[in-house]
Write a protein that holds these residues in place. Sequence first.
Motif, PDB file in Angstrom:
ATOM      1  N   ASN A 114      40.023  34.641  35.591  1.00 53.69           N
ATOM      2  CA  ASN A 114      40.635  35.721  34.802  1.00 53.69           C
ATOM      3  C   ASN A 114      39.611  36.737  34.333  1.00 53.69           C
ATOM      4  O   ASN A 114      39.852  37.941  34.366  1.00 53.69           O
ATOM      5  N   ILE A 115      38.458  36.239  33.871  1.00 49.56           N
ATOM      6  CA  ILE A 115      37.468  37.160  33.313  1.00 49.56           C
ATOM      7  C   ILE A 115      36.875  38.022  34.415  1.00 49.56           C
ATOM      8  O   ILE A 115      36.622  39.211  34.225  1.00 49.56           O
ATOM      9  N   ILE A 116      36.700  37.453  35.604  1.00 44.65           N
ATOM     10  CA  ILE A 116      36.198  38.247  36.732  1.00 44.65           C
ATOM     11  C   ILE A 116      37.225  39.307  37.114  1.00 44.65           C
ATOM     12  O   ILE A 116      36.894  40.483  37.272  1.00 44.65           O
ATOM     13  N   ASN A 117      38.466  38.886  37.245  1.00 46.58           N
ATOM     14  CA  ASN A 117      39.511  39.838  37.640  1.00 46.58           C
ATOM     15  C   ASN A 117      39.639  40.965  36.631  1.00 46.58           C
ATOM     16  O   ASN A 117      39.798  42.121  36.986  1.00 46.58           O
ATOM     17  N   LYS A 118      39.518  40.614  35.361  1.00 43.90           N
ATOM     18  CA  LYS A 118      39.633  41.609  34.302  1.00 43.90           C
ATOM     19  C   LYS A 118      38.509  42.631  34.416  1.00 43.90           C
ATOM     20  O   LYS A 118      38.736  43.848  34.364  1.00 43.90           O
ATOM     21  N   HIS A 119      37.273  42.163  34.593  1.00 45.49           N
ATOM     22  CA  HIS A 119      36.136  43.086  34.618  1.00 45.49           C
ATOM     23  C   HIS A 119      36.009  43.841  35.923  1.00 45.49           C
ATOM     24  O   HIS A 119      35.416  44.911  35.966  1.00 45.49           O
ATOM     25  N   LEU A 120      36.570  43.297  36.993  1.00 49.23           N
ATOM     26  CA  LEU A 120      36.493  44.005  38.278  1.00 49.23           C
ATOM     27  C   LEU A 120      37.770  44.781  38.555  1.00 49.23           C
ATOM     28  O   LEU A 120      37.911  45.421  39.588  1.00 49.23           O
ATOM     29  N   GLY A 121      38.722  44.693  37.626  1.00 48.09           N
ATOM     30  CA  GLY A 121      39.976  45.411  37.805  1.00 48.09           C
ATOM     31  C   GLY A 121      40.748  44.965  39.027  1.00 48.09           C
ATOM     32  O   GLY A 121      41.369  45.738  39.723  1.00 48.09           O
ATOM     33  N   ILE A 122      40.702  43.633  39.293  1.00 51.00           N
ATOM     34  CA  ILE A 122      41.425  43.095  40.462  1.00 51.00           C
ATOM     35  C   ILE A 122      42.861  42.800  40.065  1.00 51.00           C
ATOM     36  O   ILE A 122      43.089  42.188  39.042  1.00 51.00           O
TER      37      ILE A 122
END
Length: 122
Positions: A114-122
């Motif tokens: 979730n945190i990766i998707n949030k910061h990469l705008g995925i």
Amino acid sequence: MGNSKKVFVFDDNADILELCTIILEDAGFEVKTSSTSNQIVDQVMACMPDIIFMDNWLPDVGGIDATRELKGHPTLKNIPVIYFTANNDVKSLAEQAGADGYLSKPFDIQELENIINKHLGI
């Protein structure tokens, strides 16, 4: 898949690095790991990740100094850095370091993604 996102994980614990690699490769990311934040700028420049996970307890150069060095670098300062530690004070450590976000350990897989998707705008 030449467009997979690159995640760079800095942690001195080999088990954590292995776990993150398995989870993230499984989720379709390209993963690079390092157990030291020495020469942090060179390490990150060589890989140019989309996002970085930074442990607090790294040998020689700690996570706070390493993150500050990245955030002070004109080319690298825009790469999101997620501060990543078992310390109860993860939020204030992340703020001191100037990190973009934080994740406390132990983490669950969903939180990590979730945190990766949030910061990469995925």
